[in-house]
Design a protein around this motif. Structure first.
Motif, mmCIF file in Angstrom:
data_model
loop_
_atom_site.group_PDB
_atom_site.id
_atom_site.type_symbol
_atom_site.label_atom_id
_atom_site.label_comp_id
_atom_site.label_asym_id
_atom_site.label_seq_id
_atom_site.Cartn_x
_atom_site.Cartn_y
_atom_site.Cartn_z
ATOM 1 N N THR A 20 37.859 38.368 50.644
ATOM 2 C CA THR A 20 39.281 38.079 50.431
ATOM 3 C C THR A 20 39.531 37.556 49.025
ATOM 4 O O THR A 20 40.503 37.946 48.359
ATOM 5 C CB THR A 20 39.763 37.044 51.468
ATOM 6 N N ILE A 21 38.665 36.672 48.548
ATOM 7 C CA ILE A 21 38.831 36.095 47.203
ATOM 8 C C ILE A 21 38.804 37.177 46.139
ATOM 9 O O ILE A 21 39.703 37.265 45.294
ATOM 10 C CB ILE A 21 37.720 35.053 46.926
ATOM 11 N N GLU A 26 41.089 40.460 42.249
ATOM 12 C CA GLU A 26 40.662 41.734 41.665
ATOM 13 C C GLU A 26 39.318 41.608 40.938
ATOM 14 O O GLU A 26 39.198 41.901 39.748
ATOM 15 C CB GLU A 26 41.745 42.273 40.715
ATOM 16 N N GLY A 27 38.315 41.189 41.706
ATOM 17 C CA GLY A 27 36.992 41.045 41.104
ATOM 18 C C GLY A 27 35.890 41.634 41.960
ATOM 19 O O GLY A 27 34.756 41.150 41.939
ATOM 20 N N VAL A 28 36.172 42.721 42.712
ATOM 21 C CA VAL A 28 35.187 43.296 43.621
ATOM 22 C C VAL A 28 33.917 43.704 42.881
ATOM 23 O O VAL A 28 32.801 43.433 43.316
ATOM 24 C CB VAL A 28 35.773 44.507 44.376
ATOM 25 N N GLU A 29 34.061 44.373 41.727
ATOM 26 C CA GLU A 29 32.897 44.895 41.018
ATOM 27 C C GLU A 29 32.020 43.788 40.436
ATOM 28 O O GLU A 29 30.869 44.030 40.082
ATOM 29 C CB GLU A 29 33.346 45.847 39.905
ATOM 30 N N HIS A 30 32.562 42.576 40.312
ATOM 31 C CA HIS A 30 31.794 41.468 39.733
ATOM 32 C C HIS A 30 31.628 40.320 40.730
ATOM 33 O O HIS A 30 31.389 39.186 40.335
ATOM 34 C CB HIS A 30 32.490 40.951 38.470
ATOM 35 N N PHE A 78 42.149 25.358 42.480
ATOM 36 C CA PHE A 78 43.421 25.670 41.804
ATOM 37 C C PHE A 78 43.309 26.860 40.850
ATOM 38 O O PHE A 78 44.263 27.163 40.139
ATOM 39 C CB PHE A 78 43.914 24.452 41.027
ATOM 40 N N ALA A 79 42.166 27.534 40.828
ATOM 41 C CA ALA A 79 41.970 28.662 39.915
ATOM 42 C C ALA A 79 42.962 29.787 40.224
ATOM 43 O O ALA A 79 43.192 30.129 41.384
ATOM 44 C CB ALA A 79 40.542 29.175 40.020
ATOM 45 N N GLU A 80 43.527 30.357 39.172
ATOM 46 C CA GLU A 80 44.523 31.424 39.330
ATOM 47 C C GLU A 80 43.962 32.813 39.021
ATOM 48 O O GLU A 80 44.564 33.812 39.375
ATOM 49 C CB GLU A 80 45.724 31.162 38.410
ATOM 50 N N THR A 81 42.828 32.884 38.313
ATOM 51 C CA THR A 81 42.215 34.172 37.972
ATOM 52 C C THR A 81 40.746 34.153 38.375
ATOM 53 O O THR A 81 40.160 33.100 38.595
ATOM 54 C CB THR A 81 42.316 34.463 36.469
ATOM 55 N N PHE A 82 40.163 35.338 38.435
ATOM 56 C CA PHE A 82 38.756 35.449 38.796
ATOM 57 C C PHE A 82 37.877 34.740 37.766
ATOM 58 O O PHE A 82 36.907 34.054 38.126
ATOM 59 C CB PHE A 82 38.369 36.921 38.908
#
Length: 555
Positions: A20-21, A26-30, A78-82
Protein backbone atom coordinates in the motif's frame (compact mmCIF):
# COMPACT_ATOMS: atom_id res chain seq x y z
CA UNK A 1 13.79 -5.78 26.27
CA UNK A 2 11.86 -2.60 25.45
CA UNK A 3 14.60 -1.29 23.17
CA UNK A 4 15.16 -4.65 21.48
CA UNK A 5 11.44 -4.79 20.76
CA UNK A 6 11.50 -1.33 19.17
CA UNK A 7 14.44 -2.11 16.91
CA UNK A 8 13.13 -5.53 15.88
CA UNK A 9 9.60 -4.25 15.33
CA UNK A 10 10.70 -1.74 12.72
CA UNK A 11 12.45 -4.36 10.63
CA UNK A 12 9.09 -6.00 10.00
CA UNK A 13 6.24 -3.57 10.67
CA UNK A 14 6.17 -2.18 7.12
CA UNK A 15 6.23 -5.59 5.42
CA UNK A 16 2.43 -5.92 5.34
CA UNK A 17 1.91 -2.21 4.74
CA UNK A 18 4.58 -1.96 2.03
CA UNK A 19 2.38 -2.81 -0.99
CA UNK A 20 0.00 0.00 0.00
CA UNK A 21 2.80 2.43 0.88
CA UNK A 22 4.72 2.01 -2.37
CA UNK A 23 1.50 2.08 -4.35
CA UNK A 24 0.39 5.40 -2.81
CA UNK A 25 3.86 6.96 -2.99
CA UNK A 26 4.59 5.43 -6.44
CA UNK A 27 7.68 3.50 -5.46
CA UNK A 28 6.94 -0.11 -6.49
CA UNK A 29 10.16 -0.52 -8.50
CA UNK A 30 12.28 0.68 -5.55
CA UNK A 31 10.29 -0.88 -2.70
CA UNK A 32 13.28 -2.87 -1.45
CA UNK A 33 14.90 0.37 -0.28
CA UNK A 34 12.38 0.77 2.53
CA UNK A 35 13.87 -2.34 4.14
CA UNK A 36 17.43 -2.03 2.83
CA UNK A 37 18.07 1.55 4.00
CA UNK A 38 17.00 0.72 7.55
CA UNK A 39 19.20 -2.38 7.73
CA UNK A 40 22.11 -0.50 6.12
CA UNK A 41 21.93 2.32 8.68
CA UNK A 42 21.70 -0.18 11.53
CA UNK A 43 24.78 -1.99 10.24
CA UNK A 44 26.89 1.15 9.79
CA UNK A 45 26.38 2.44 13.35
CA UNK A 46 26.52 -0.88 15.21
CA UNK A 47 30.34 -0.94 15.56
CA UNK A 48 30.29 2.72 16.63
CA UNK A 49 27.81 2.06 19.44
CA UNK A 50 29.72 -1.05 20.48
CA UNK A 51 33.06 0.79 20.63
CA UNK A 52 31.55 3.84 22.36
CA UNK A 53 30.01 1.59 25.01
CA UNK A 54 33.34 -0.15 25.65
CA UNK A 55 35.18 3.18 25.89
CA UNK A 56 32.76 5.39 27.85
CA UNK A 57 29.97 3.17 29.16
CA UNK A 58 26.64 2.14 27.62
CA UNK A 59 24.14 4.33 29.47
CA UNK A 60 24.28 7.53 27.42
CA UNK A 61 24.75 5.92 23.99
CA UNK A 62 21.69 3.84 24.83
CA UNK A 63 19.59 6.91 25.70
CA UNK A 64 20.75 8.72 22.54
CA UNK A 65 19.77 5.73 20.39
CA UNK A 66 16.24 5.61 21.84
CA UNK A 67 15.74 9.35 21.36
CA UNK A 68 17.00 9.33 17.76
CA UNK A 69 14.82 6.38 16.85
CA UNK A 70 11.70 7.96 18.33
CA UNK A 71 12.17 11.30 16.54
CA UNK A 72 12.78 9.56 13.21
CA UNK A 73 9.61 7.51 13.66
CA UNK A 74 7.60 10.72 13.86
CA UNK A 75 9.29 12.03 10.70
CA UNK A 76 8.57 8.80 8.78
CA UNK A 77 4.91 9.01 9.73
CA UNK A 78 4.61 12.50 8.24
CA UNK A 79 6.56 11.75 5.04
CA UNK A 80 4.79 12.98 1.91
CA UNK A 81 7.01 11.37 -0.77
CA UNK A 82 8.74 8.04 -1.21
CA UNK A 83 12.18 9.69 -0.98
CA UNK A 84 11.27 11.40 2.30
CA UNK A 85 10.12 8.10 3.75
CA UNK A 86 13.35 6.36 2.72
CA UNK A 87 15.36 9.18 4.35
CA UNK A 88 13.53 8.93 7.67
CA UNK A 89 13.82 5.15 7.58
CA UNK A 90 17.58 5.61 7.33
CA UNK A 91 17.60 7.91 10.36
CA UNK A 92 15.51 5.35 12.23
CA UNK A 93 18.22 2.83 11.52
CA UNK A 94 20.87 5.12 13.01
CA UNK A 95 19.02 4.83 16.31
CA UNK A 96 17.93 1.22 15.86
CA UNK A 97 21.51 0.00 15.55
CA UNK A 98 22.26 1.25 19.05
CA UNK A 99 19.10 -0.25 20.51
CA UNK A 100 19.90 -3.71 19.21
CA UNK A 101 23.60 -3.94 20.00
CA UNK A 102 23.57 -2.19 23.37
CA UNK A 103 20.73 -4.40 24.62
CA UNK A 104 22.85 -7.50 24.07
CA UNK A 105 26.03 -5.91 25.43
CA UNK A 106 24.30 -4.73 28.63
CA UNK A 107 23.08 -8.28 29.33
CA UNK A 108 26.64 -9.55 28.82
CA UNK A 109 27.87 -6.89 31.28
CA UNK A 110 25.68 -7.98 34.17
CA UNK A 111 25.03 -11.71 33.57
CA UNK A 112 27.73 -14.44 33.46
CA UNK A 113 27.87 -16.45 30.23
CA UNK A 114 26.94 -19.60 32.15
CA UNK A 115 23.60 -18.01 33.13
CA UNK A 116 23.11 -15.90 30.02
CA UNK A 117 21.05 -18.45 28.11
CA UNK A 118 18.09 -17.74 30.42
CA UNK A 119 18.22 -14.09 29.37
CA UNK A 120 19.24 -14.43 25.71
CA UNK A 121 16.43 -16.96 25.15
CA UNK A 122 13.62 -14.51 26.00
CA UNK A 123 15.38 -11.79 23.99
CA UNK A 124 15.47 -14.13 21.01
CA UNK A 125 11.80 -14.92 21.61
CA UNK A 126 11.07 -11.20 21.72
CA UNK A 127 12.66 -10.89 18.30
CA UNK A 128 10.18 -13.51 17.10
CA UNK A 129 7.28 -11.67 18.74
CA UNK A 130 8.35 -8.44 17.03
CA UNK A 131 8.70 -10.25 13.70
CA UNK A 132 5.03 -11.18 13.92
CA UNK A 133 3.64 -8.23 15.87
CA UNK A 134 5.18 -5.94 13.26
CA UNK A 135 3.31 -7.38 10.25
CA UNK A 136 0.13 -7.70 12.36
CA UNK A 137 0.22 -4.07 13.48
CA UNK A 138 1.24 -2.86 10.05
CA UNK A 139 -1.63 -4.73 8.45
CA UNK A 140 -4.17 -3.60 11.03
CA UNK A 141 -3.14 0.04 10.75
CA UNK A 142 -3.28 -0.13 6.95
CA UNK A 143 -6.67 -1.83 6.89
CA UNK A 144 -8.41 0.06 9.69
CA UNK A 145 -6.62 3.40 9.98
CA UNK A 146 -3.60 4.63 8.01
CA UNK A 147 -0.25 3.00 7.22
CA UNK A 148 1.45 6.03 8.84
CA UNK A 149 0.49 4.64 12.25
CA UNK A 150 3.04 1.89 11.57
CA UNK A 151 5.61 4.58 12.39
CA UNK A 152 3.68 6.70 14.88
CA UNK A 153 3.17 3.66 17.14
CA UNK A 154 6.89 3.83 17.93
CA UNK A 155 6.53 7.22 19.61
CA UNK A 156 4.74 6.11 22.83
CA UNK A 157 6.82 2.90 22.99
CA UNK A 158 9.99 4.95 22.52
CA UNK A 159 9.04 7.39 25.26
CA UNK A 160 8.29 4.51 27.66
CA UNK A 161 11.60 2.84 26.81
CA UNK A 162 13.41 6.15 27.34
CA UNK A 163 11.80 6.58 30.77
CA UNK A 164 12.64 3.00 31.77
CA UNK A 165 16.26 3.42 30.71
CA UNK A 166 16.63 6.85 32.33
CA UNK A 167 15.42 5.77 35.77
CA UNK A 168 16.51 2.13 35.98
CA UNK A 169 19.63 1.67 33.83
CA UNK A 170 22.35 2.18 36.43
CA UNK A 171 25.65 1.47 34.68
CA UNK A 172 29.12 2.95 35.30
CA UNK A 173 30.37 5.73 33.02
CA UNK A 174 34.04 5.73 32.10
CA UNK A 175 36.49 8.47 31.18
CA UNK A 176 38.64 6.76 28.59
CA UNK A 177 41.81 8.37 27.33
CA UNK A 178 41.38 6.57 24.01
CA UNK A 179 39.95 8.36 20.99
CA UNK A 180 37.30 7.01 18.67
CA UNK A 181 38.65 5.81 15.32
CA UNK A 182 36.89 8.50 13.27
CA UNK A 183 38.67 7.77 9.96
CA UNK A 184 37.90 4.08 10.29
CA UNK A 185 34.26 4.84 11.03
CA UNK A 186 33.96 7.09 7.95
CA UNK A 187 35.59 4.53 5.66
CA UNK A 188 33.39 1.79 7.06
CA UNK A 189 30.25 3.83 6.33
CA UNK A 190 31.43 4.64 2.80
CA UNK A 191 32.46 1.08 2.03
CA UNK A 192 29.24 -0.42 3.40
CA UNK A 193 27.03 2.06 1.56
CA UNK A 194 28.90 1.51 -1.69
CA UNK A 195 28.48 -2.24 -1.35
CA UNK A 196 24.72 -1.85 -0.93
CA UNK A 197 24.54 0.47 -3.95
CA UNK A 198 26.25 -2.19 -6.07
CA UNK A 199 23.79 -4.78 -4.79
CA UNK A 200 20.78 -2.58 -5.61
CA UNK A 201 22.08 -1.28 -8.94
CA UNK A 202 19.67 -3.34 -11.00
CA UNK A 203 16.61 -2.10 -9.14
CA UNK A 204 17.79 1.53 -9.42
CA UNK A 205 19.07 1.61 -13.00
CA UNK A 206 17.47 -1.37 -14.67
CA UNK A 207 20.32 -3.80 -15.36
CA UNK A 208 23.96 -4.62 -14.64
CA UNK A 209 25.98 -3.43 -17.64
CA UNK A 210 29.77 -3.30 -17.31
CA UNK A 211 29.79 -0.91 -20.26
CA UNK A 212 28.15 1.62 -17.94
CA UNK A 213 30.95 3.81 -16.61
CA UNK A 214 28.95 4.66 -13.50
CA UNK A 215 28.69 1.00 -12.46
CA UNK A 216 32.38 0.36 -13.10
CA UNK A 217 33.33 3.43 -11.05
CA UNK A 218 31.03 2.34 -8.22
CA UNK A 219 32.51 -1.18 -8.11
CA UNK A 220 36.05 0.22 -8.17
CA UNK A 221 35.20 2.72 -5.45
CA UNK A 222 33.72 -0.05 -3.30
CA UNK A 223 36.88 -2.15 -3.54
CA UNK A 224 39.11 0.84 -2.80
CA UNK A 225 37.00 1.87 0.21
CA UNK A 226 37.17 -1.61 1.76
CA UNK A 227 40.93 -1.88 1.15
CA UNK A 228 41.52 1.52 2.75
CA UNK A 229 39.31 0.54 5.67
CA UNK A 230 41.37 -2.61 6.31
CA UNK A 231 44.65 -0.65 6.07
CA UNK A 232 43.41 2.02 8.49
CA UNK A 233 42.08 -0.54 10.99
CA UNK A 234 45.38 -2.44 10.96
CA UNK A 235 47.27 0.74 11.84
CA UNK A 236 44.77 2.36 14.22
CA UNK A 237 45.66 2.45 17.91
CA UNK A 238 42.10 1.57 18.92
CA UNK A 239 40.21 0.51 15.75
CA UNK A 240 36.44 0.73 15.54
CA UNK A 241 36.43 -2.85 14.20
CA UNK A 242 39.55 -4.65 15.49
CA UNK A 243 40.65 -7.10 12.80
CA UNK A 244 42.50 -9.14 15.42
CA UNK A 245 39.11 -10.53 16.43
CA UNK A 246 39.22 -12.68 13.31
CA UNK A 247 42.17 -14.58 14.77
CA UNK A 248 39.61 -16.03 17.16
CA UNK A 249 38.09 -19.02 15.34
CA UNK A 250 34.86 -18.89 17.37
CA UNK A 251 34.33 -15.24 16.44
CA UNK A 252 35.13 -15.85 12.76
CA UNK A 253 32.91 -18.89 12.30
CA UNK A 254 30.02 -17.40 14.29
CA UNK A 255 30.24 -14.14 12.35
CA UNK A 256 30.14 -15.88 8.97
CA UNK A 257 27.10 -17.85 10.15
CA UNK A 258 25.46 -14.56 11.18
CA UNK A 259 26.28 -13.15 7.74
CA UNK A 260 24.57 -15.96 5.85
CA UNK A 261 21.59 -15.90 8.23
CA UNK A 262 21.15 -12.23 7.43
CA UNK A 263 21.47 -12.77 3.68
CA UNK A 264 19.06 -15.68 3.59
CA UNK A 265 16.49 -15.29 6.32
CA UNK A 266 15.76 -11.57 6.34
CA UNK A 267 15.58 -11.44 2.56
CA UNK A 268 13.05 -14.26 2.50
CA UNK A 269 10.90 -12.97 5.37
CA UNK A 270 10.65 -9.41 4.05
CA UNK A 271 8.66 -10.35 0.95
CA UNK A 272 6.35 -13.10 2.20
CA UNK A 273 3.49 -10.78 3.29
CA UNK A 274 3.68 -9.00 -0.08
CA UNK A 275 3.39 -12.35 -1.83
CA UNK A 276 0.38 -13.37 0.27
CA UNK A 277 -1.47 -10.13 -0.43
CA UNK A 278 -0.76 -9.86 -4.14
CA UNK A 279 -0.66 -13.50 -5.20
CA UNK A 280 -3.18 -15.25 -2.95
CA UNK A 281 -5.56 -12.35 -2.34
CA UNK A 282 -4.98 -12.50 1.41
CA UNK A 283 -5.96 -9.30 3.24
CA UNK A 284 -3.36 -7.04 4.80
CA UNK A 285 -4.21 -7.99 8.38
CA UNK A 286 -4.62 -11.66 7.50
CA UNK A 287 -1.15 -11.75 5.92
CA UNK A 288 0.20 -10.54 9.24
CA UNK A 289 -1.76 -13.18 11.16
CA UNK A 290 -0.25 -15.85 8.95
CA UNK A 291 3.16 -14.98 10.42
CA UNK A 292 2.00 -16.13 13.88
CA UNK A 293 3.29 -19.68 13.36
CA UNK A 294 6.78 -18.27 12.80
CA UNK A 295 6.58 -16.43 16.13
CA UNK A 296 5.55 -19.66 17.82
CA UNK A 297 8.54 -21.45 16.31
CA UNK A 298 11.04 -18.78 17.35
CA UNK A 299 9.66 -18.50 20.90
CA UNK A 300 9.55 -22.25 21.42
CA UNK A 301 13.11 -23.00 20.36
CA UNK A 302 14.86 -19.83 21.62
CA UNK A 303 13.50 -20.16 25.17
CA UNK A 304 13.93 -23.94 25.29
CA UNK A 305 17.49 -23.76 23.96
CA UNK A 306 18.36 -20.94 26.37
CA UNK A 307 17.20 -22.95 29.37
CA UNK A 308 19.02 -26.05 28.13
CA UNK A 309 22.25 -24.13 27.53
CA UNK A 310 22.11 -22.78 31.09
CA UNK A 311 21.65 -26.29 32.50
CA UNK A 312 24.21 -28.09 30.34
CA UNK A 313 26.69 -25.40 29.30
CA UNK A 314 26.55 -26.83 25.73
CA UNK A 315 25.56 -24.63 22.80
CA UNK A 316 27.20 -25.90 19.58
CA UNK A 317 24.51 -28.49 18.86
CA UNK A 318 21.82 -25.79 18.74
CA UNK A 319 23.68 -23.82 16.08
CA UNK A 320 24.06 -26.96 13.94
CA UNK A 321 20.40 -27.94 14.31
CA UNK A 322 19.16 -24.40 13.65
CA UNK A 323 21.14 -23.96 10.44
CA UNK A 324 20.13 -27.42 9.20
CA UNK A 325 16.44 -26.72 9.78
CA UNK A 326 16.62 -23.26 8.19
CA UNK A 327 18.40 -24.57 5.08
CA UNK A 328 15.92 -27.41 4.55
CA UNK A 329 12.97 -25.06 5.04
CA UNK A 330 14.26 -22.62 2.43
CA UNK A 331 14.46 -25.47 -0.09
CA UNK A 332 10.86 -26.33 0.80
CA UNK A 333 9.78 -22.73 0.22
CA UNK A 334 10.83 -22.87 -3.45
CA UNK A 335 7.61 -24.85 -3.93
CA UNK A 336 5.38 -21.89 -3.01
CA UNK A 337 2.64 -21.22 -5.57
CA UNK A 338 -0.43 -19.01 -5.75
CA UNK A 339 -2.52 -22.09 -4.92
CA UNK A 340 -0.62 -22.94 -1.70
CA UNK A 341 -2.83 -23.89 1.22
CA UNK A 342 -2.62 -21.76 4.33
CA UNK A 343 -1.91 -24.89 6.39
CA UNK A 344 1.16 -25.68 4.32
CA UNK A 345 2.32 -22.06 4.41
CA UNK A 346 1.86 -21.90 8.20
CA UNK A 347 3.89 -25.08 8.66
CA UNK A 348 6.66 -23.66 6.48
CA UNK A 349 7.07 -20.48 8.49
CA UNK A 350 6.76 -22.34 11.81
CA UNK A 351 9.69 -24.58 10.94
CA UNK A 352 11.64 -21.59 9.63
CA UNK A 353 11.06 -19.78 12.92
CA UNK A 354 12.16 -22.84 14.87
CA UNK A 355 15.45 -22.86 13.01
CA UNK A 356 16.02 -19.16 13.62
CA UNK A 357 15.25 -19.47 17.31
CA UNK A 358 17.91 -22.16 17.74
CA UNK A 359 20.78 -20.33 16.09
CA UNK A 360 20.47 -16.53 16.29
CA UNK A 361 21.15 -15.90 19.98
CA UNK A 362 23.40 -18.95 20.24
CA UNK A 363 26.09 -17.52 17.95
CA UNK A 364 26.00 -14.20 19.85
CA UNK A 365 26.52 -16.07 23.13
CA UNK A 366 29.41 -18.03 21.61
CA UNK A 367 31.13 -14.80 20.52
CA UNK A 368 30.67 -13.03 23.86
CA UNK A 369 32.05 -16.05 25.72
CA UNK A 370 35.15 -16.32 23.50
CA UNK A 371 36.51 -12.73 23.61
CA UNK A 372 38.24 -10.50 26.16
CA UNK A 373 35.66 -9.02 28.61
CA UNK A 374 36.94 -5.54 27.71
CA UNK A 375 35.80 -6.09 24.12
CA UNK A 376 32.37 -7.59 24.72
CA UNK A 377 30.60 -4.58 23.17
CA UNK A 378 32.97 -4.37 20.21
CA UNK A 379 32.80 -8.11 19.49
CA UNK A 380 29.02 -8.24 19.87
CA UNK A 381 28.58 -5.25 17.57
CA UNK A 382 31.01 -6.71 15.01
CA UNK A 383 29.10 -9.98 14.93
CA UNK A 384 25.79 -8.14 14.53
CA UNK A 385 27.37 -5.77 11.98
CA UNK A 386 28.15 -8.60 9.58
CA UNK A 387 24.71 -10.14 10.12
CA UNK A 388 23.10 -6.81 9.23
CA UNK A 389 25.46 -6.40 6.26
CA UNK A 390 24.28 -9.80 5.13
CA UNK A 391 20.67 -8.76 5.65
CA UNK A 392 21.17 -5.53 3.68
CA UNK A 393 23.02 -7.17 0.79
CA UNK A 394 20.77 -10.21 0.83
CA UNK A 395 17.60 -8.11 0.86
CA UNK A 396 18.97 -5.87 -1.89
CA UNK A 397 19.98 -8.78 -4.10
CA UNK A 398 16.77 -10.70 -3.40
CA UNK A 399 14.74 -7.56 -4.05
CA UNK A 400 16.59 -7.01 -7.33
CA UNK A 401 16.01 -10.60 -8.43
CA UNK A 402 12.38 -10.64 -7.32
CA UNK A 403 11.56 -7.15 -8.62
CA UNK A 404 13.24 -7.59 -12.00
CA UNK A 405 11.41 -10.87 -12.53
CA UNK A 406 8.17 -9.26 -11.36
CA UNK A 407 8.52 -6.23 -13.62
CA UNK A 408 9.17 -8.48 -16.64
CA UNK A 409 6.14 -10.59 -15.78
CA UNK A 410 3.90 -7.54 -15.23
CA UNK A 411 5.00 -5.91 -18.47
CA UNK A 412 3.89 -9.01 -20.34
CA UNK A 413 0.58 -8.98 -18.46
CA UNK A 414 -0.07 -5.28 -19.13
CA UNK A 415 1.22 -5.30 -22.71
CA UNK A 416 -1.55 -3.92 -24.90
CA UNK A 417 -4.11 -4.25 -22.12
CA UNK A 418 -6.12 -1.21 -20.93
CA UNK A 419 -6.07 -1.83 -17.16
CA UNK A 420 -9.12 -0.09 -15.83
CA UNK A 421 -9.90 -0.58 -12.18
CA UNK A 422 -12.53 0.83 -9.95
CA UNK A 423 -10.55 4.01 -9.51
CA UNK A 424 -9.53 4.49 -13.12
CA UNK A 425 -6.30 3.50 -14.83
CA UNK A 426 -4.00 1.03 -13.09
CA UNK A 427 -0.34 0.54 -13.91
CA UNK A 428 2.43 -1.73 -12.57
CA UNK A 429 4.06 1.16 -10.67
CA UNK A 430 0.93 1.93 -8.65
CA UNK A 431 -0.52 -1.50 -7.92
CA UNK A 432 -1.89 -2.07 -4.43
CA UNK A 433 -3.68 -5.19 -3.16
CA UNK A 434 -6.96 -3.30 -3.22
CA UNK A 435 -6.49 -2.27 -6.87
CA UNK A 436 -5.58 -5.82 -7.90
CA UNK A 437 -8.82 -7.18 -6.42
CA UNK A 438 -10.89 -4.73 -8.51
CA UNK A 439 -9.25 -5.53 -11.85
CA UNK A 440 -11.15 -7.53 -14.46
CA UNK A 441 -10.13 -10.97 -15.68
CA UNK A 442 -7.81 -12.11 -17.15
CA UNK A 443 -5.73 -9.16 -15.94
CA UNK A 444 -6.17 -9.97 -12.24
CA UNK A 445 -5.15 -13.62 -12.70
CA UNK A 446 -2.16 -12.54 -14.75
CA UNK A 447 -0.93 -10.27 -11.94
CA UNK A 448 -1.46 -12.97 -9.30
CA UNK A 449 0.55 -15.49 -11.33
CA UNK A 450 3.26 -12.89 -11.98
CA UNK A 451 3.90 -12.49 -8.24
CA UNK A 452 3.99 -16.25 -7.67
CA UNK A 453 6.30 -16.89 -10.62
CA UNK A 454 8.65 -14.12 -9.49
CA UNK A 455 9.00 -15.13 -5.81
CA UNK A 456 9.33 -18.92 -5.57
CA UNK A 457 12.32 -19.40 -7.91
CA UNK A 458 14.13 -16.52 -6.21
CA UNK A 459 14.48 -18.62 -3.05
CA UNK A 460 16.91 -20.93 -4.87
CA UNK A 461 19.49 -18.12 -4.91
CA UNK A 462 19.48 -18.16 -1.09
CA UNK A 463 19.75 -21.91 -0.50
CA UNK A 464 23.54 -22.19 -1.12
CA UNK A 465 24.18 -19.42 1.42
CA UNK A 466 22.31 -21.23 4.19
CA UNK A 467 24.02 -24.50 3.25
CA UNK A 468 27.42 -22.84 3.82
CA UNK A 469 26.27 -21.70 7.26
CA UNK A 470 25.08 -25.21 8.11
CA UNK A 471 28.49 -26.70 7.27
CA UNK A 472 30.33 -23.98 9.22
CA UNK A 473 28.25 -24.65 12.35
CA UNK A 474 30.12 -27.96 12.74
CA UNK A 475 33.39 -26.00 13.09
CA UNK A 476 32.34 -23.82 16.06
CA UNK A 477 34.80 -24.53 18.88
CA UNK A 478 32.77 -25.04 22.05
CA UNK A 479 34.40 -23.22 24.99
CA UNK A 480 33.28 -23.69 28.58
CA UNK A 481 30.87 -20.89 29.49
CA UNK A 482 32.27 -18.32 31.91
CA UNK A 483 30.85 -17.97 35.43
CA UNK A 484 31.87 -14.28 35.66
CA UNK A 485 29.80 -11.33 34.39
CA UNK A 486 31.49 -8.88 32.01
CA UNK A 487 31.55 -5.95 34.45
CA UNK A 488 33.00 -8.14 37.20
CA UNK A 489 35.71 -9.47 34.87
CA UNK A 490 36.69 -5.91 33.93
CA UNK A 491 36.85 -4.76 37.56
CA UNK A 492 33.88 -2.40 37.15
CA UNK A 493 31.67 -4.38 39.51
CA UNK A 494 31.79 -6.87 42.36
CA UNK A 495 29.57 -9.80 43.14
CA UNK A 496 27.18 -9.46 46.11
CA UNK A 497 29.41 -11.84 48.08
CA UNK A 498 32.50 -9.71 47.40
CA UNK A 499 30.68 -6.52 48.34
CA UNK A 500 29.50 -8.10 51.60
CA UNK A 501 32.99 -9.33 52.50
CA UNK A 502 34.58 -5.96 51.71
CA UNK A 503 32.16 -3.90 53.79
CA UNK A 504 32.24 -6.44 56.63
CA UNK A 505 36.03 -6.04 56.70
CA UNK A 506 35.66 -2.26 56.82
CA UNK A 507 33.12 -2.53 59.62
CA UNK A 508 35.51 -4.75 61.59
CA UNK A 509 38.31 -2.25 61.10
CA UNK A 510 36.07 0.48 62.47
CA UNK A 511 35.10 -1.63 65.45
CA UNK A 512 31.60 -2.23 64.13
CA UNK A 513 31.77 -5.96 63.56
CA UNK A 514 28.52 -7.89 63.78
CA UNK A 515 25.43 -7.52 61.58
CA UNK A 516 27.43 -6.12 58.69
CA UNK A 517 26.37 -8.95 56.40
CA UNK A 518 22.68 -8.06 56.51
CA UNK A 519 23.39 -4.37 56.10
CA UNK A 520 25.53 -4.75 53.00
CA UNK A 521 23.64 -7.28 50.89
CA UNK A 522 23.20 -5.96 47.34
CA UNK A 523 25.10 -2.72 48.06
CA UNK A 524 25.49 -0.64 44.92
CA UNK A 525 28.29 1.87 44.48
CA UNK A 526 26.87 4.75 42.45
CA UNK A 527 28.69 7.15 40.14
CA UNK A 528 28.99 9.82 42.83
CA UNK A 529 30.52 7.41 45.35
CA UNK A 530 27.44 7.01 47.58
CA UNK A 531 25.95 3.65 48.47
CA UNK A 532 22.39 2.51 48.06
CA UNK A 533 20.71 -0.67 49.29
CA UNK A 534 18.95 -3.04 46.94
CA UNK A 535 18.89 -6.74 46.23
CA UNK A 536 21.14 -7.79 43.38
CA UNK A 537 20.08 -10.93 41.57
CA UNK A 538 22.05 -10.59 38.36
CA UNK A 539 25.43 -11.63 39.73
CA UNK A 540 27.07 -8.19 39.44
CA UNK A 541 26.96 -5.12 41.68
CA UNK A 542 28.01 -1.95 39.77
CA UNK A 543 31.10 -0.42 41.32
CA UNK A 544 31.80 2.54 39.04
CA UNK A 545 35.13 4.33 38.97
CA UNK A 546 34.27 6.83 41.69
CA UNK A 547 35.22 4.36 44.45
CA UNK A 548 38.51 2.78 43.43
CA UNK A 549 38.84 0.93 46.74
CA UNK A 550 36.24 -1.61 45.65
CA UNK A 551 38.19 -2.51 42.53
CA UNK A 552 41.52 -2.52 44.35
CA UNK A 553 40.05 -4.73 47.07
CA UNK A 554 39.05 -7.27 44.41
CA UNK A 555 42.58 -7.18 42.99
Amino acid sequence: MASMFLSSLDQSIISTAMPTIVGELEGVEHQGWLITIYILAVAVVMPLYGKAGDLWGRRYPFLIAIGLFTVASAGAGFAETFNQLVTWRGIQGLGGGGLMILSQAIVADIVPARERGKYMGPMGALFGVAAVAGPLLGGWFTDSHDWRWAFWINIPIGLVALAIAWFTLKLPTHRSGKRLDVLGAILMAVATSALILVATWESMVGKYDLADGRLVALIAGTVVAWVLFVVVELRATDPVLPLRLFRNSVFTVSTIIGLVIGMGMFAALGFLPTFLQMATGTGVTQSGLLMLPMMAGVMLTSIASGITITKTGKYKMFAIAGMGIATATLVWMTAITAEISMLQYSLMVFVLGAGLGLVMQTVVLAVQNAVDPHEIGTATSANNFFREIGAAVGTALFSSIFTSRLVDELQQVFAGTPAAGAGGEAAPASLTPQVVQTLPEPLRTGIVEAYAHALAPAFWYLVPLLAVGFVLAFFIREIALSDVAGMVARGEAVTPEEAEALLAARAAEAGLAGGAGDATEGVVVTDDGTREGGAADDGATPAGEADSSVTSARA
